[in-house]
Design a protein around this motif. Structure first.
Motif, mmCIF file in Angstrom:
data_model
loop_
_atom_site.group_PDB
_atom_site.id
_atom_site.type_symbol
_atom_site.label_atom_id
_atom_site.label_comp_id
_atom_site.label_asym_id
_atom_site.label_seq_id
_atom_site.Cartn_x
_atom_site.Cartn_y
_atom_site.Cartn_z
ATOM 1 N N TYR A 169 -43.607 -108.499 33.704
ATOM 2 C CA TYR A 169 -42.524 -107.431 34.492
ATOM 3 C C TYR A 169 -41.650 -108.176 34.499
ATOM 4 O O TYR A 169 -40.936 -109.684 34.140
ATOM 5 C CB TYR A 169 -43.095 -108.183 36.243
ATOM 6 C CG TYR A 169 -44.488 -107.382 36.191
ATOM 7 C CD1 TYR A 169 -45.133 -106.363 36.247
ATOM 8 C CD2 TYR A 169 -44.983 -108.488 37.001
ATOM 9 C CE1 TYR A 169 -46.337 -106.346 36.749
ATOM 10 C CE2 TYR A 169 -46.724 -108.290 37.125
ATOM 11 C CZ TYR A 169 -47.057 -106.935 36.957
ATOM 12 O OH TYR A 169 -48.494 -107.298 37.222
ATOM 13 N N GLY A 191 -36.990 -107.192 33.686
ATOM 14 C CA GLY A 191 -35.955 -106.679 34.885
ATOM 15 C C GLY A 191 -35.829 -107.744 35.902
ATOM 16 O O GLY A 191 -36.161 -109.335 35.456
ATOM 17 N N ASP A 192 -34.478 -107.869 35.589
ATOM 18 C CA ASP A 192 -33.786 -109.086 35.910
ATOM 19 C C ASP A 192 -33.078 -108.632 37.550
ATOM 20 O O ASP A 192 -32.000 -109.867 38.206
ATOM 21 C CB ASP A 192 -31.676 -108.727 35.419
ATOM 22 C CG ASP A 192 -30.741 -106.898 35.724
ATOM 23 O OD1 ASP A 192 -31.776 -106.162 36.539
ATOM 24 O OD2 ASP A 192 -30.621 -106.737 35.392
ATOM 25 N N GLN A 193 -34.292 -108.248 38.636
ATOM 26 C CA GLN A 193 -34.198 -108.427 39.928
ATOM 27 C C GLN A 193 -35.526 -108.334 40.222
ATOM 28 O O GLN A 193 -36.120 -108.475 41.138
ATOM 29 C CB GLN A 193 -33.320 -106.978 40.137
ATOM 30 C CG GLN A 193 -32.082 -106.696 39.915
ATOM 31 C CD GLN A 193 -31.636 -105.793 40.901
ATOM 32 O OE1 GLN A 193 -32.337 -104.691 41.131
ATOM 33 N NE2 GLN A 193 -30.071 -105.732 41.057
ATOM 34 N N PRO A 194 -35.825 -109.831 39.583
ATOM 35 C CA PRO A 194 -36.879 -110.465 40.480
ATOM 36 C C PRO A 194 -37.076 -110.727 41.941
ATOM 37 O O PRO A 194 -36.427 -111.020 42.795
ATOM 38 C CB PRO A 194 -37.513 -111.572 39.658
ATOM 39 C CG PRO A 194 -36.345 -112.326 38.923
ATOM 40 C CD PRO A 194 -35.025 -110.509 38.966
ATOM 41 N N GLN A 228 -32.759 -115.491 38.687
ATOM 42 C CA GLN A 228 -33.731 -115.755 37.834
ATOM 43 C C GLN A 228 -33.520 -117.350 37.603
ATOM 44 O O GLN A 228 -34.313 -117.405 36.728
ATOM 45 C CB GLN A 228 -33.325 -114.866 36.824
ATOM 46 C CG GLN A 228 -33.036 -113.204 36.192
ATOM 47 C CD GLN A 228 -33.246 -112.746 35.530
ATOM 48 O OE1 GLN A 228 -31.615 -112.055 34.997
ATOM 49 N NE2 GLN A 228 -34.398 -112.318 34.787
ATOM 50 N N THR A 263 -38.434 -112.865 35.624
ATOM 51 C CA THR A 263 -38.126 -111.858 35.556
ATOM 52 C C THR A 263 -38.876 -111.076 36.226
ATOM 53 O O THR A 263 -39.718 -111.461 36.502
ATOM 54 C CB THR A 263 -38.221 -111.048 33.719
ATOM 55 O OG1 THR A 263 -38.162 -109.462 32.926
ATOM 56 C CG2 THR A 263 -40.014 -111.939 33.488
ATOM 57 N N ARG A 271 -38.892 -107.074 38.882
ATOM 58 C CA ARG A 271 -38.552 -105.977 39.803
ATOM 59 C C ARG A 271 -39.348 -105.460 41.017
ATOM 60 O O ARG A 271 -40.621 -105.928 40.884
ATOM 61 C CB ARG A 271 -37.908 -104.930 38.822
ATOM 62 C CG ARG A 271 -36.466 -104.009 39.271
ATOM 63 C CD ARG A 271 -36.535 -103.115 38.907
ATOM 64 N NE ARG A 271 -35.948 -102.952 37.474
ATOM 65 C CZ ARG A 271 -34.524 -103.426 37.840
ATOM 66 N NH1 ARG A 271 -33.545 -103.725 38.408
ATOM 67 N NH2 ARG A 271 -33.845 -104.172 36.379
ATOM 68 N N GLY A 272 -38.793 -105.032 42.303
ATOM 69 C CA GLY A 272 -39.184 -105.136 43.153
ATOM 70 C C GLY A 272 -40.078 -106.436 43.552
ATOM 71 O O GLY A 272 -39.519 -107.332 43.466
ATOM 72 N N PHE A 321 -43.479 -110.374 39.806
ATOM 73 C CA PHE A 321 -42.435 -110.975 38.885
ATOM 74 C C PHE A 321 -43.601 -111.876 37.428
ATOM 75 O O PHE A 321 -44.594 -111.859 37.832
ATOM 76 C CB PHE A 321 -42.144 -112.289 39.800
ATOM 77 C CG PHE A 321 -43.213 -112.666 40.443
ATOM 78 C CD1 PHE A 321 -42.926 -114.282 39.883
ATOM 79 C CD2 PHE A 321 -43.710 -112.392 41.845
ATOM 80 C CE1 PHE A 321 -44.622 -114.899 40.179
ATOM 81 C CE2 PHE A 321 -44.716 -113.499 42.119
ATOM 82 C CZ PHE A 321 -44.729 -114.576 41.334
#
Length: 207
Positions: free
Chosen positions: A48, A50-53, A97, A120, A122-123, A126
């Motif tokens: 997964y 993304g920078d908003q785990p 992160q 890493t 999102r939503g 992770f």
């Protein structure tokens, strides 16, 4: 093992005003930090990005079922085999992160602490990734990742994989898996259940 200096965010108060100072983090990109063959065998659909785990503020446990390996029979465990060992996990001190990872198995008396590990996602999805140096025969170095979806009951679709990068002892016992071996697991029933297992007495003072 890559080391990252983590500076916590600071604030300056002037009267009733608070000015937050941003703290950019130097996060190694997962596809550069982990070997390609490990990521390929793990499966892109299980990584997964993304920078908003999510904040994985949960203790949980898993029982591993073999999914894949790059070893050939009879040297590899059969795909579909479930290990009798229970694995315990805790993500601790997560800041964006970067976090600490605490873990142990049902065969161990003390847990290990790895810092830092990287996240890493999102939503609620992770991936955690890191390097480790287990104190086992041959003193190996591993590249490791695990992933899943955070739920109220645990980590759904939990996957775990690692590659033996090398051994540091000059003489490697013939009983260990060879360097470059890769193993991929999933939780046997699809959910690494939430549980309370950790306490400070489980940490080795030398960690």
């Amino acid at each position: 093992m890559a080391l990252v200096l983590l500076a916590l965010p600071s604030c300056i108060k002037e009267g009733d005003n608070t000015i937050l100072v941003n703290d950019p983090q130097d996060i190694p990109f997962i596809i550069k930090y982990l070997p390609d063959d490990l990521l390929n065998l793990f499966g892109e659909e299980n990584v997964y990005f993304g920078d908003q785990p999510p904040v994985v503020d949960m203790e949980f446990k898993s029982m591993h079922q073999y999914v894949a390996t790059n070893l050939q029979p009879p040297f590899a465990p059969p795909v579909g085999t479930t290990s009798p060992i229970t694995y315990y996990h805790k993500i601790n001190q997560q800041y964006l992160q970067i976090a600490d990872y605490i873990s142990m198995t049902s065969e161990e008396n003390q847990c290990k602490v790895i810092s830092p590990v990287y996240l890493t996602g999102r939503g609620n999805d992770f991936t955690v990734y890191y390097h480790e140096a287990p104190q086992t025969d041959g003193h190996p170095e591993h590249a490791v990742l695990f992933s899943g979806t955070l739920t109220a009951n645990g980590i759904k679709n939990f996957m775990y994989g690692y590659k033996i990068l090398k051994y540091n002892d000059s003489i490697v016992p013939p009983t260990v898996y060879p360097a470059s071996s890769i193993f991929i697991f999933k939780d046997y029933d699809g959910l690494a259940e939430k549980c309370v297992w950790y306490n400070d007495s489980l940490v080795n003072p030398q960690n």
